[in-house]
Each structure stands twice: as structure tokens, then as C-alpha cells.
Write a protein that holds these residues in place. Structure first.
Motif, mmCIF file in Angstrom:
data_model
loop_
_atom_site.group_PDB
_atom_site.id
_atom_site.type_symbol
_atom_site.label_atom_id
_atom_site.label_comp_id
_atom_site.label_asym_id
_atom_site.label_seq_id
_atom_site.Cartn_x
_atom_site.Cartn_y
_atom_site.Cartn_z
ATOM 1 N N ASP A 126 -1.564 -40.927 -29.285
ATOM 2 C CA ASP A 126 -2.446 -40.151 -28.400
ATOM 3 C C ASP A 126 -1.683 -39.618 -27.196
ATOM 4 O O ASP A 126 -1.850 -38.463 -26.787
ATOM 5 C CB ASP A 126 -3.611 -41.014 -27.912
ATOM 6 N N LEU A 127 -0.831 -40.452 -26.624
ATOM 7 C CA LEU A 127 -0.038 -40.063 -25.459
ATOM 8 C C LEU A 127 0.888 -38.898 -25.796
ATOM 9 O O LEU A 127 0.950 -37.900 -25.063
ATOM 10 C CB LEU A 127 0.763 -41.267 -24.955
ATOM 11 N N LEU A 128 1.598 -38.999 -26.905
ATOM 12 C CA LEU A 128 2.510 -37.919 -27.301
ATOM 13 C C LEU A 128 1.748 -36.628 -27.596
ATOM 14 O O LEU A 128 2.195 -35.535 -27.220
ATOM 15 C CB LEU A 128 3.351 -38.339 -28.504
ATOM 16 N N PHE A 129 0.598 -36.749 -28.249
ATOM 17 C CA PHE A 129 -0.211 -35.569 -28.523
ATOM 18 C C PHE A 129 -0.588 -34.855 -27.220
ATOM 19 O O PHE A 129 -0.425 -33.635 -27.091
ATOM 20 C CB PHE A 129 -1.477 -35.956 -29.293
ATOM 21 N N HIS A 130 -1.068 -35.619 -26.259
ATOM 22 C CA HIS A 130 -1.481 -35.011 -24.995
ATOM 23 C C HIS A 130 -0.287 -34.452 -24.214
ATOM 24 O O HIS A 130 -0.415 -33.437 -23.525
ATOM 25 C CB HIS A 130 -2.321 -35.989 -24.171
ATOM 26 N N LEU A 131 0.863 -35.081 -24.327
ATOM 27 C CA LEU A 131 2.084 -34.511 -23.730
ATOM 28 C C LEU A 131 2.398 -33.156 -24.350
ATOM 29 O O LEU A 131 2.753 -32.208 -23.635
ATOM 30 C CB LEU A 131 3.277 -35.448 -23.921
ATOM 31 N N LEU A 132 2.260 -33.056 -25.661
ATOM 32 C CA LEU A 132 2.517 -31.777 -26.328
ATOM 33 C C LEU A 132 1.525 -30.710 -25.884
ATOM 34 O O LEU A 132 1.890 -29.530 -25.756
ATOM 35 C CB LEU A 132 2.491 -31.954 -27.848
ATOM 36 N N VAL A 133 0.285 -31.100 -25.624
ATOM 37 C CA VAL A 133 -0.693 -30.139 -25.101
ATOM 38 C C VAL A 133 -0.253 -29.661 -23.717
ATOM 39 O O VAL A 133 -0.295 -28.465 -23.416
ATOM 40 C CB VAL A 133 -2.113 -30.741 -25.060
ATOM 41 N N LEU A 134 0.210 -30.576 -22.887
ATOM 42 C CA LEU A 134 0.713 -30.194 -21.559
ATOM 43 C C LEU A 134 1.918 -29.271 -21.681
ATOM 44 O O LEU A 134 2.002 -28.258 -20.974
ATOM 45 C CB LEU A 134 1.095 -31.433 -20.750
ATOM 46 N N PHE A 135 2.852 -29.610 -22.560
ATOM 47 C CA PHE A 135 4.026 -28.753 -22.752
ATOM 48 C C PHE A 135 3.588 -27.338 -23.123
ATOM 49 O O PHE A 135 4.096 -26.354 -22.571
ATOM 50 C CB PHE A 135 4.948 -29.293 -23.842
ATOM 51 N N ALA A 136 2.640 -27.214 -24.056
ATOM 52 C CA ALA A 136 2.160 -25.890 -24.471
ATOM 53 C C ALA A 136 1.533 -25.163 -23.293
ATOM 54 O O ALA A 136 1.779 -23.969 -23.089
ATOM 55 C CB ALA A 136 1.156 -26.030 -25.618
ATOM 56 N N ASP A 137 0.765 -25.883 -22.499
ATOM 57 C CA ASP A 137 0.117 -25.280 -21.334
ATOM 58 C C ASP A 137 1.143 -24.757 -20.334
ATOM 59 O O ASP A 137 0.900 -23.767 -19.650
ATOM 60 C CB ASP A 137 -0.804 -26.309 -20.667
ATOM 61 N N MET A 138 2.286 -25.422 -20.281
ATOM 62 C CA MET A 138 3.321 -25.039 -19.314
ATOM 63 C C MET A 138 4.424 -24.176 -19.924
ATOM 64 O O MET A 138 5.388 -23.837 -19.254
ATOM 65 C CB MET A 138 3.924 -26.296 -18.683
ATOM 66 N N GLY A 139 4.283 -23.819 -21.201
ATOM 67 C CA GLY A 139 5.296 -23.000 -21.860
ATOM 68 C C GLY A 139 6.567 -23.768 -22.170
ATOM 69 O O GLY A 139 7.648 -23.179 -22.251
ATOM 70 N N LEU A 140 6.451 -25.075 -22.330
ATOM 71 C CA LEU A 140 7.595 -25.931 -22.624
ATOM 72 C C LEU A 140 7.553 -26.371 -24.078
ATOM 73 O O LEU A 140 6.530 -26.222 -24.743
ATOM 74 C CB LEU A 140 7.578 -27.164 -21.713
ATOM 75 N N THR A 141 8.669 -26.932 -24.552
ATOM 76 C CA THR A 141 8.725 -27.426 -25.928
ATOM 77 C C THR A 141 9.331 -28.820 -25.967
ATOM 78 O O THR A 141 10.036 -29.244 -25.039
ATOM 79 C CB THR A 141 9.584 -26.524 -26.822
ATOM 80 N N TRP A 142 9.062 -29.508 -27.056
ATOM 81 C CA TRP A 142 9.648 -30.820 -27.295
ATOM 82 C C TRP A 142 11.171 -30.709 -27.321
ATOM 83 O O TRP A 142 11.873 -31.600 -26.852
ATOM 84 C CB TRP A 142 9.110 -31.376 -28.610
ATOM 85 N N ASP A 143 11.700 -29.611 -27.883
ATOM 86 C CA ASP A 143 13.147 -29.428 -27.949
ATOM 87 C C ASP A 143 13.780 -29.407 -26.558
ATOM 88 O O ASP A 143 14.916 -29.846 -26.386
ATOM 89 C CB ASP A 143 13.514 -28.160 -28.719
ATOM 90 N N GLN A 144 13.057 -28.929 -25.554
ATOM 91 C CA GLN A 144 13.590 -28.954 -24.194
ATOM 92 C C GLN A 144 13.717 -30.388 -23.689
ATOM 93 O O GLN A 144 14.677 -30.719 -22.998
ATOM 94 C CB GLN A 144 12.691 -28.146 -23.263
ATOM 95 N N VAL A 145 12.773 -31.227 -24.054
ATOM 96 C CA VAL A 145 12.845 -32.638 -23.671
ATOM 97 C C VAL A 145 14.024 -33.298 -24.393
ATOM 98 O O VAL A 145 14.791 -34.050 -23.785
ATOM 99 C CB VAL A 145 11.526 -33.369 -23.987
ATOM 100 N N LEU A 146 14.169 -32.994 -25.676
ATOM 101 C CA LEU A 146 15.294 -33.550 -26.426
ATOM 102 C C LEU A 146 16.631 -33.100 -25.841
ATOM 103 O O LEU A 146 17.581 -33.884 -25.761
ATOM 104 C CB LEU A 146 15.208 -33.156 -27.905
ATOM 105 N N ALA A 147 16.704 -31.844 -25.412
ATOM 106 C CA ALA A 147 17.934 -31.339 -24.795
ATOM 107 C C ALA A 147 18.239 -32.090 -23.506
ATOM 108 O O ALA A 147 19.401 -32.396 -23.208
ATOM 109 C CB ALA A 147 17.818 -29.834 -24.530
ATOM 110 N N GLU A 148 17.201 -32.399 -22.730
ATOM 111 C CA GLU A 148 17.392 -33.172 -21.492
ATOM 112 C C GLU A 148 17.901 -34.576 -21.815
ATOM 113 O O GLU A 148 18.813 -35.084 -21.161
ATOM 114 C CB GLU A 148 16.088 -33.236 -20.700
ATOM 115 N N LEU A 149 17.315 -35.199 -22.829
ATOM 116 C CA LEU A 149 17.782 -36.534 -23.236
ATOM 117 C C LEU A 149 19.224 -36.478 -23.725
ATOM 118 O O LEU A 149 20.029 -37.355 -23.406
ATOM 119 C CB LEU A 149 16.867 -37.102 -24.327
ATOM 120 N N ASP A 150 19.534 -35.428 -24.472
ATOM 121 C CA ASP A 150 20.905 -35.251 -24.964
ATOM 122 C C ASP A 150 21.875 -35.101 -23.804
ATOM 123 O O ASP A 150 22.967 -35.674 -23.813
ATOM 124 C CB ASP A 150 20.968 -34.032 -25.891
ATOM 125 N N ALA A 151 21.480 -34.348 -22.783
ATOM 126 C CA ALA A 151 22.345 -34.149 -21.618
ATOM 127 C C ALA A 151 22.567 -35.442 -20.849
ATOM 128 O O ALA A 151 23.615 -35.634 -20.235
ATOM 129 C CB ALA A 151 21.733 -33.088 -20.689
#
Length: 107
Positions: free
Chosen positions: A66-91
Motif C-alpha cells: 500500500d505504501l509503495l502504491f501511494h508513493l507511485l501516485v505521488l510520483f505521478a502527481d509530481m511528474g517523477l518516476t520510480w527510475d529517478q528514485v533508483l538513479a538516486e539510490l545508485d548514485a
């Protein structure tokens, strides 16, 4: 690159954001605004914590979904993607958590 389930969820969320709030939970949530989306994230995070404290592994899995789903809704609302989070973790990979926190600007 995001996991296929994350990619599918991002696509479904993107599609449902423009649906009628009468027929789509995502559309209804987005219509209520970013504050409500953020509030749902907080609620799901608290429920995850409670399940963890209670030693409820099944509950942690369910609430985390549920938490991840709602995070993805927030990302969509803000024009962000999961891949951007993964890129931050990678960095951050290979950086001590303590060192990373110390490198953040002071407020």
C-alpha cells in the motif's frame, strides 16, 4: 530500470489519473490534491510500522505494498518516476549513510 510490476503500476496510475473520480480510486485521490496523497503515504507508513512492531510479517508486506502504491501516485502527481528514485539510490551506492547525511545542506 524499474521492475516490471512497478512499470505496470506507473502505467495504470498514469491512465487512471485522468479517469472519473467516481470510477477510479487513483483519480479520486488525485482530485483531492497532493496533501491528501501525502497523508495517505503517512497513514500507510504508520500502518507498516505498527505491523513491524507487532511482528506481523504478512501485515508488513501488505502495508508496504500500500505504501509503495501511494508513493507511485505521488510520483505521478509530481511528474517523477520510480527510475529517478533508483538513479538516486545508485548514485548513493558505496557512500556511508553517515557520510551521505553529513553532506546534506544544513537547514
Amino acid at each position: 530500470m524499474a521492475d516490471p510490476i512497478i512499470q505496470r503500476l506507473e502505467a495504470v496510475i498514469a491512465e487512471r489519473r485522468s479517469a472519473s473520480p467516481d470510477s477510479s480510486y487513483v483519480a479520486r485521490l488525485c482530485a483531492r490534491g497532493r496533501s491528501r496523497i501525502a497523508q495517505k503515504i503517512g497513514e500507510e507508513a504508520v500502518e507498516t510500522v505498527i505491523a513491524a512492531i507487532q511482528g506481523d510479517a504478512k501485515g508488513v508486506v501488505s502495508e508496504s505494498a500500500d505504501l509503495l502504491f501511494h508513493l507511485l501516485v505521488l510520483f505521478a502527481d509530481m511528474g517523477l518516476t520510480w527510475d529517478q528514485v533508483l538513479a538516486e539510490l545508485d548514485a548513493r551506492e558505496g557512500t556511508s549513510g553517515i557520510a551521505e547525511k553529513l553532506s546534506r545542506p544544513k537547514e
